[in-house]
Design an enzyme around this catalytic site. Structure first.
Site, PDB file in Angstrom:
ATOM      1  N   ASP A 184       0.962  -1.170  -0.037  1.00 11.24           N
ATOM      2  CA  ASP A 184       0.069   0.056   0.156  1.00 11.24           C
ATOM      3  C   ASP A 184       0.969   1.312   0.236  1.00 11.24           C
ATOM      4  O   ASP A 184       1.599   1.579   0.891  1.00 11.24           O
ATOM      5  CB  ASP A 184      -0.832  -0.076   1.290  1.00 11.24           C
ATOM      6  CG  ASP A 184      -1.820   0.965   1.158  1.00 11.24           C
ATOM      7  OD1 ASP A 184      -1.427   2.099   0.880  1.00 11.24           O
ATOM      8  OD2 ASP A 184      -3.033   1.073   1.661  1.00 11.24           O
ATOM      9  N   HIS A 185       1.026   1.983  -1.202  1.00 13.25           N
ATOM     10  CA  HIS A 185       2.141   2.714  -1.138  1.00 13.25           C
ATOM     11  C   HIS A 185       2.006   4.160  -0.078  1.00 13.25           C
ATOM     12  O   HIS A 185       2.870   4.749   0.082  1.00 13.25           O
ATOM     13  CB  HIS A 185       2.276   3.393  -2.670  1.00 13.25           C
ATOM     14  CG  HIS A 185       1.433   4.408  -3.011  1.00 13.25           C
ATOM     15  ND1 HIS A 185       0.253   4.134  -3.488  1.00 13.25           N
ATOM     16  CD2 HIS A 185       1.236   5.587  -3.226  1.00 13.25           C
ATOM     17  CE1 HIS A 185      -0.592   5.490  -3.896  1.00 13.25           C
ATOM     18  NE2 HIS A 185       0.380   6.133  -3.716  1.00 13.25           N
ATOM     19  N   ASP A 242     -10.914   2.155  -4.317  1.00 14.55           N
ATOM     20  CA  ASP A 242      -9.666   2.674  -4.790  1.00 14.55           C
ATOM     21  C   ASP A 242      -8.818   3.222  -3.687  1.00 14.55           C
ATOM     22  O   ASP A 242      -7.424   3.322  -3.770  1.00 14.55           O
ATOM     23  CB  ASP A 242      -9.855   3.614  -5.993  1.00 14.55           C
ATOM     24  CG  ASP A 242      -8.575   3.957  -6.863  1.00 14.55           C
ATOM     25  OD1 ASP A 242      -7.826   3.151  -7.240  1.00 14.55           O
ATOM     26  OD2 ASP A 242      -8.682   5.212  -6.725  1.00 14.55           O
ATOM     27  N   HIS A 247      -5.601   3.054   1.499  1.00 17.51           N
ATOM     28  CA  HIS A 247      -4.962   3.837   1.840  1.00 17.51           C
ATOM     29  C   HIS A 247      -5.472   4.658   3.282  1.00 17.51           C
ATOM     30  O   HIS A 247      -4.626   5.068   4.036  1.00 17.51           O
ATOM     31  CB  HIS A 247      -4.696   5.135   0.802  1.00 17.51           C
ATOM     32  CG  HIS A 247      -4.216   4.436  -0.429  1.00 17.51           C
ATOM     33  ND1 HIS A 247      -3.361   3.433  -0.506  1.00 17.51           N
ATOM     34  CD2 HIS A 247      -4.510   4.938  -1.634  1.00 17.51           C
ATOM     35  CE1 HIS A 247      -3.102   3.194  -1.916  1.00 17.51           C
ATOM     36  NE2 HIS A 247      -3.594   4.201  -2.767  1.00 17.51           N
ATOM     37  N   LYS A 347     -12.282  12.657  -6.251  1.00 19.54           N
ATOM     38  CA  LYS A 347     -11.527  12.892  -7.560  1.00 19.54           C
ATOM     39  C   LYS A 347     -12.114  14.322  -8.099  1.00 19.54           C
ATOM     40  O   LYS A 347     -13.317  14.398  -7.743  1.00 19.54           O
ATOM     41  CB  LYS A 347     -11.486  11.951  -8.732  1.00 19.54           C
ATOM     42  CG  LYS A 347     -10.761  10.680  -8.219  1.00 19.54           C
ATOM     43  CD  LYS A 347      -9.763  10.249  -9.340  1.00 19.54           C
ATOM     44  CE  LYS A 347      -9.199   8.888  -9.112  1.00 19.54           C
ATOM     45  NZ  LYS A 347      -7.966   8.909  -8.720  1.00 19.54           N
TER      46      LYS A 347
HETATM   47  C1  BG6 Z   1      -3.798   5.023  -6.079  1.00 20.44           C
HETATM   48  C2  BG6 Z   1      -5.341   5.145  -6.614  1.00 20.44           C
HETATM   49  O1  BG6 Z   1      -3.794   3.841  -5.455  1.00 20.44           O
HETATM   50  O2  BG6 Z   1      -3.436   6.144  -5.338  1.00 20.44           O
HETATM   51  C3  BG6 Z   1      -5.176   6.375  -7.444  1.00 20.44           C
HETATM   52  O3  BG6 Z   1      -5.351   3.976  -7.673  1.00 20.44           O
HETATM   53  C4  BG6 Z   1      -4.746   7.540  -6.648  1.00 20.44           C
HETATM   54  O4  BG6 Z   1      -6.628   6.447  -8.110  1.00 20.44           O
HETATM   55  C5  BG6 Z   1      -3.473   7.342  -6.133  1.00 20.44           C
HETATM   56  O5  BG6 Z   1      -4.976   8.658  -7.923  1.00 20.44           O
HETATM   57  C6  BG6 Z   1      -3.072   8.527  -5.361  1.00 20.44           C
HETATM   58  O6  BG6 Z   1      -1.777   8.357  -4.847  1.00 20.44           O
HETATM   59  P1  BG6 Z   1      -1.082   9.457  -4.449  1.00 20.44           P
HETATM   60  O7  BG6 Z   1       0.212   9.014  -3.841  1.00 20.44           O
HETATM   61  O8  BG6 Z   1      -0.852  10.590  -5.562  1.00 20.44           O
HETATM   62  O9  BG6 Z   1      -1.685  10.355  -3.357  1.00 20.44           O
END
Ligand code: BG6
Length: 509
Positions: A184-185, A242, A247, A347
């Site tokens: 989970d980045h 998503d 997150h 979004k």
């Molecule tokens: C991703 C989603 O996991 O995270 C995207 O699939 C989203 O829809 C993105 O835009 C947001 O990541 P960050 O790091 O730009 O906040």
């Protein structure tokens, strides 16, 4: 910082966008900082036909555009690219894995990488169960006495609770839990990790961090972009799956967890899962009151026409998929009993911001004149992105006669640590996996627990067409009635900036 053991990183889905924009540029950044293993190779795998040379050329462009050290010297880039190899297979054909195994062994021999291997699944989710099974069947998944294998699985991890359980079951047939790294980045973001440090390295916050002093918690993760070129994927996913299921619930767990007994992966993950397990289940009849969903409509932002969600490429023109969701949840445990957590994502909102706002309880009796309880003070704002930092908002006396109170900010910006390099999320997570540190990766039980909370909402939306999808003009803060889920009328969401359009048409879709 140490160098990981020698290894080969095999990226499935190597011709895709994630590899090009994030994965390999992040590994290049590790290379520039001398954080890669002494002997190391990346083997890109996918169906597209590339030679090693074509692959290096393409990836080189990605590095020049997306790496933090994109302006590094040409020799370094050249040297790094020489560690990249490419192998084309049909990933769905199990027989092809024998050839893949041979190629990996060849590289191990040639480069003396020793047999350790990370498999990174950066493919469409339909392949998440297929590739591990093929690796298992080909005898490529198990640790041996002399080397290890690890598997990184990208999000989305499942589609609902059933599919997440099913996926866990399939992966565990071929890999042990301690070999599996569910990414989970958001957990790789410096400021998300700073939540640990803010809470557990400072005596001043922890005594206040509970139901006695906190009135409510607000967690926002919104973006100004639309679905861009991902309409096809997004239309079958939506904002809840998503962003929120993964997150934002991860951030919630870090804010709400108990102090771990030590800083090892399992102690931390044993605490975060307890948060997920304590989430009060939402009953079908509550979903309409506690969850608001919306979808962006076309509008004009700063003179420019912006398409509505249903006009985006790959999206069903009658789609009811939500691009915005706001919900109220409770964590039924001793620390948080009765404290509402408000979480929203969307979004095409006016700005890109991820932040947590801790709203402290007001004083029991207020001596000074003020307009309302929500006067913007008594808050701790943890800004995750952009402009990473921490902001404490409190009231101060206005100099002069009387006792007028004004809100002031104590504001720390990460950028003030001028000489500190801020690694990207993928850089941190890939480095951790290379070292075998799974602290910032999700355990299987946590992924399931998060789905257990979210799935009833998905089901209610599917089964009950009376639950509205509110249209909101692109460039605004989402459906107007998102404030309705906030329990006390004197509070609203925090709006860090104004709507970009004033004349949009809100409607029910
Ligand atoms: C991703 C989603 O996991 O995270 C995207 O699939 C989203 O829809 C993105 O835009 C947001 O990541 P960050 O790091 O730009 O906040």
């Amino acid at each position: 910082m140490k160098n990981p053991e020698n290894q080969v990183l095999v990226i499935f889905g190597a011709s895709g966008d994630l590899t090009y924009r994030k994965l390999i540029p992040s590994i290049y950044d590790l290379y520039i900082q001398d954080l890669l293993p002494e002997r190391f190779a990346i083997l890109g795998v996918s169906r597209t036909n590339f030679s090693d040379e074509n692959f290096r050329e393409k990836i080189g462009e990605g590095i020049k555009t997306f790496a933090n050290y994109k302006n590094g010297d040409v020799t370094a880039l050249h040297e790094f690219l020489s560690k990249l190899y490419y192998f084309s297979i049909n990933t769905e054909d199990y027989n092809e894995y024998i050839k893949l195994d041979l190629r990996i062994n060849e590289l191990n021999k040639e480069l003396e990488t020793g047999g350790n291997c990370i498999y990174y699944l950066s493919t469409p989710p339909s392949l998440y169960p297929v590739i591990p099974q093929a690796l298992g069947n080909a005898g490529m998944s198990r640790n041996s006495k002399t080397n290890w294998k690890r598997l990184i699985v990208e999000k989305p991890f499942g589609y609902d609770i059933e599919s997440a359980k099913e996926l866990n079951k399939k992966l565990l047939k071929y890999f042990d839990e301690n070999q599996i790294y569910r990414i989970d980045h958001y957990l790789g973001k410096e400021t998300v990790q700073n939540v640990f440090v803010t809470r557990f390295a400072n005596g001043i916050f922890e005594p206040l961090w509970n139901r006695n002093y906190i009135h409510h918690v607000e967690i926002t993760g919104v973006e100004n972009i639309g679905v861009e070129n991902r309409g096809g994927y997004y239309d079958s996913s939506g904002a809840l799956r998503d962003m929120l299921q993964n997150h934002l619930l991860q951030i919630t767990s870090l804010i709400a967890m108990e102090p771990p007994s030590s800083f090892d992966p399992d102690s931390i993950r044993n605490e975060t899962i307890k948060v997920f397990q304590s989430l009060r289940p939402l009953k079908e009849e509550d979903i309409n009151k506690s969850v608001i969903r919306g979808q962006y409509l076309s509008s004009t932002i700063k003179g420019e026409k912006v398409p509505g969600y249903r006009e985006e490429k790959g999206v069903n023109p009658l789609s009811k998929t939500e691009t915005y969701v706001a919900l109220k949840l409770f964590i039924d445990n001793w620390r948080w009993g009765g404290v509402p957590f408000y979480i929203r994502t969307g979004k095409r909102l006016p700005t890109r911001v991820t932040e947590v706002v801790i709203h402290f309880k007001p004083t029991p009796h207020y001596l000074f004149a003020r307009k309302s309880l929500q006067d913007g003070c008594n808050q701790l704002v943890i800004r995750i992105q952009p402009d990473e930092g921490i902001l404490l908002k409190f009231g101060m006396k206005v100099p002069g006669s009387g006792f007028n109170v004004q809100n002031v900010n104590m504001d720390f910006h990460y950028s003030d640590l001028m000489d500190q390099y801020l690694p990207s999320a993928y850089e941190r997570l890939l480095y951790d996996c290379m070292l075998g540190d799974s602290t910032l990766y999700q355990r299987g039980d946590a992924a399931e627990a998060a789905w257990t909370f979210v799935t009833p909402i998905l089901e209610a939306w599917k089964n009950n067409s009376n639950i509205p999808v509110h249209g909101y003009p692109a460039g605004t803060w989402g459906p107007e009635n998102a404030d309705d889920i906030i329990e006390e009328k004197q509070f609203t969401w925090r709006y860090p900036c104004k709507n970009l359009v004033n004349d949009g048409l809100y409607c029910e879709l």
